[in-house]
Enzyme design. Structure first.
Site, PDB file in Angstrom:
ATOM      1  N   ARG A  48     -29.343  -9.926  27.381  1.00  0.00           N
ATOM      2  CA  ARG A  48     -30.011 -10.887  28.272  1.00  0.00           C
ATOM      3  C   ARG A  48     -29.373 -12.259  28.259  1.00  0.00           C
ATOM      4  NH1 ARG A  48     -33.202  -7.097  27.038  1.00  0.00           N
ATOM      5  NH2 ARG A  48     -32.214  -7.329  25.028  1.00  0.00           N
ATOM      6  N   THR A  49     -29.175 -12.790  27.032  1.00  0.00           N
ATOM      7  CA  THR A  49     -28.719 -14.183  26.950  1.00  0.00           C
ATOM      8  C   THR A  49     -27.319 -14.302  27.549  1.00  0.00           C
ATOM      9  OG1 THR A  49     -30.042 -14.380  24.943  1.00  0.00           O
ATOM     10  CG2 THR A  49     -28.475 -16.150  25.379  1.00  0.00           C
ATOM     11  N   LYS A  77      -8.044 -12.894  13.192  1.00  0.00           N
ATOM     12  CA  LYS A  77      -6.785 -13.096  12.456  1.00  0.00           C
ATOM     13  C   LYS A  77      -6.936 -14.153  11.377  1.00  0.00           C
ATOM     14  CE  LYS A  77      -4.124 -12.418  16.706  1.00  0.00           C
ATOM     15  NZ  LYS A  77      -3.321 -13.164  17.685  1.00  0.00           N
ATOM     16  N   ARG A  99     -23.097 -17.929  20.462  1.00  0.00           N
ATOM     17  CA  ARG A  99     -24.011 -17.111  19.656  1.00  0.00           C
ATOM     18  C   ARG A  99     -23.230 -16.595  18.457  1.00  0.00           C
ATOM     19  NH1 ARG A  99     -28.012 -12.322  21.383  1.00  0.00           N
ATOM     20  NH2 ARG A  99     -29.168 -14.181  21.974  1.00  0.00           N
ATOM     21  N   HIS A 140     -33.005 -20.426  18.385  1.00  0.00           N
ATOM     22  CA  HIS A 140     -32.539 -19.887  19.660  1.00  0.00           C
ATOM     23  C   HIS A 140     -33.203 -20.731  20.758  1.00  0.00           C
ATOM     24  CE1 HIS A 140     -31.140 -17.310  22.701  1.00  0.00           C
ATOM     25  NE2 HIS A 140     -31.581 -16.132  22.285  1.00  0.00           N
TER      26      HIS A 140
HETATM   27  C1  NCD Z   1     -33.221 -12.209  20.569  1.00  0.00           C
HETATM   28  C2  NCD Z   1     -32.083 -12.786  19.792  1.00  0.00           C
HETATM   29  O1  NCD Z   1     -30.921 -12.459  19.961  1.00  0.00           O
HETATM   30  O2  NCD Z   1     -32.412 -13.626  18.951  1.00  0.00           O
HETATM   31  N1  NCD Z   1     -32.945 -11.742  21.817  1.00  0.00           N
HETATM   32  C3  NCD Z   1     -32.698 -12.593  22.872  1.00  0.00           C
HETATM   33  O3  NCD Z   1     -31.836 -13.414  22.837  1.00  0.00           O
HETATM   34  N2  NCD Z   1     -33.459 -12.453  23.946  1.00  0.00           N
HETATM   35  C4  NCD Z   1     -34.106 -11.363  19.783  1.00  0.00           C
HETATM   36  C5  NCD Z   1     -33.562 -10.297  18.902  1.00  0.00           C
HETATM   37  O4  NCD Z   1     -32.378 -10.074  18.760  1.00  0.00           O
HETATM   38  O5  NCD Z   1     -34.409  -9.645  18.289  1.00  0.00           O
END
Ligand code: NCD
Length: 487
Positions: A48-49, A77, A99, A140
């Site tokens: 999703r993100t 590397k 991320r 997040h």
């Molecule tokens: C979450 C995340 O990556 O923190 N998902 C998201 O970004 N919608 C939740 C998860 O991984 O459980």
């Protein structure tokens, strides 16, 4: 989460995201940033993100690159994070969405990129904006924007309701950001439901007043919103994984469970779900996890828009490393009277005027600072400060044959400003230690969190700062990952 301030308060950002919903429907926006580049670096899995951030920058007309997993970058590397961020900056990225499982990496990236723009870059005029799309177990924040927008559209308000958060509250970064977003709003009540060992960490509950904790889903019966999360097995040890497998069936939202809750309850989930929302209720109108995910594109569109338009907001590249105090010893004085309630110390350190009940924390601080050998003979005393105030309890700690190092003493005085620390060198004198000059303890301690950026990049140096919420005691914690100093 602290970056949602001033004109970019969370509420303002959520209002802006709400206005983007129509544009998102039409896959475009009235504002376009055709000459801006975005690097979307998803070193941890994402559905999703990643998709919604990409769609957001495309709707805004930006150029973009996506990296999914670190296998295809030079990180594999052995290139450092610092160099990776410098490279994307040098190639002109104005937005870096990141991320990673490394906690505090987004703040570190922000510093590295700003310094690179300030001092070296030929091409990139900056600013470079880092968007934290999830850093390990920590935060997040863009998820919180879409979660908050969902709550606003569902309840019509962002205060005065009961919010249940369930699942893996220890490791779920979305839960931590969500709690930060709602903890200080009026009329909020919280219910945390998690199995033993997976509850909300102390540092997020610190100073929080109206909350209950339970291992039973029935505790969520009065909630207006239940925010469910999956068990983060990728962050669990083998023993924890076995434990999760054994108890996970107790944390499944089935039709029967839903029917025991308030009829108007709405269930949110950041997704992905594994089995914690049963398939039988996937289409139940009380489950709003999928419409919630739809808020991802407009939310990220607005975040990117305000970042691209925002005036340059510099990060302090060299913040004063907390207000930890260290300094002068006052003149030696002769001991006056020996307090009746303890064995006098011939030689050693006396820490007095500590708040009652703080002793355990003091031991933990000293252990973390590795400043006190385990075999130091010590005595802890609790006493009444004055007859007039019989309920005014104080703690006193006596460390025999031991001189507390200055940085440890300074840490204790910073956390407990009323504490007095006396060193008795053994010749009937007392050296009163009053501390007054700021100094860093960071050179003495490493962050206790193995996932912290300071333990994963040779250029990320530990730095400890005060965290805490107004009205609550202060925590000394890692600037990057927020791990308390005495964890
Ligand atoms: C979450 C995340 O990556 O923190 N998902 C998201 O970004 N919608 C939740 C998860 O991984 O459980």
């Amino acid at each position: 989460m602290d970056d949602f301030t001033g004109p970019y308060s969370l509420d303002n950002v959520v209002d802006g995201a709400d206005r983007m919903v129509d544009w998102a429907r039409h896959n475009t926006s009235d504002v376009q940033f055709g000459n801006f580049k975005a690097a979307l670096l998803f070193f941890e899995p994402s559905t999703r993100t990643m998709f919604s951030t990409e769609q957001a920058v495309l709707n805004l007309g930006m150029r973009r690159t996506i990296v999914s997993g670190s296998d295809h970058t030079s990180l594999l590397k052995g290139e450092s994070f610092a160099d990776t961020f410098r490279m994307y900056t040098g190639q002109g990225a104005r937005i870096i969405a990141l991320r990673t499982k490394i906690e505090g990496a987004p703040l570190f990236a922000a510093k590295v990129c700003q310094q690179y723009v300030n001092e070296i870059s030929v091409i990139n005029p900056g600013p470079v904006n880092i968007i934290n799309c999830g850093d390990g177990r920590q935060y997040h924040p863009t998820q919180t924007v879409l979660d908050t927008l969902t709550i606003k559209r569902t309840l019509g308000r962002l205060d005065n309701f009961t919010l249940g958060i369930m699942g893996d509250l220890r490791n779920g970064r979305t839960c931590h950001s969500l709690l930060e977003a709602f903890r200080d709003r009026p009329g909020m009540k919280f219910v945390f439901v998690a199995p033993k060992g997976f509850g909300m960490p102390e540092r997020y509950k610190h100073g929080l007043k109206d909350f209950v904790e339970s291992e039973s889903l029935d505790a969520l019966a009065d909630c207006d919103i239940v925010y469910d999360t999956r068990f983060q097995t990728e962050r669990a040890t083998d023993d924890e994984k076995r434990y999760i497998e054994a108890i996970r069936h107790e944390f499944v939202i089935t039709l029967a469970v839903l029917n025991r809750w308030k009829p108007t309850v709405r269930v949110m989930h950041p997704l992905p779900r594994v089995d914690e929302i049963a398939a039988e209720v996937s289409l139940d109108p009380r489950i709003i996890a999928f419409p919630q995910a739809e808020m991802g594109i407009p939310s990220r569109m607005y975040i990117v828009t305000f970042l691209c338009q925002a005036p340059f907001r510099a990060i302090d590249l060299n913040p004063v490393q907390s207000e930890l105090l260290v300094g002068t010893e006052t003149k030696p004085t002769n001991p006056t009277k020996t307090p009746k309630h303890f064995q006098p110390v011939e030689r050693g350190t006396v820490i007095d005027h500590l708040p009652a009940g703080s002793m355990e924390m003091v031991y933990r601080i000293l252990r973390t600072l590795r400043s006190m050998p385990g075999d130091t003979p010590r005595q802890a005393v609790q006493y009444v400060k004055s007859k007039a105030h019989a309920d005014h309890l104080k703690d006193m700690l006596l460390l025999h044959e031991y001189e507390l190092p200055k940085f440890a003493a300074a840490t204790i005085q910073s956390i407990f400003p009323e504490a007095t620390i006396n060193y008795l060198p053994g010749n009937q004198t007392i050296l009163k230690r009053k501390y007054g000059v700021p100094v860093s303890i960071s050179e003495h301690v490493r962050c206790s969190n193995a996932a912290c950026i300071t333990n994963n990049d040779r250029e990320a140096h530990p730095n400890f700062v005060f965290l805490g919420h107004p009205g609550s005691a202060r925590l000394v914690a890692c600037e990057y990952c927020g791990a308390p100093l005495w964890d």
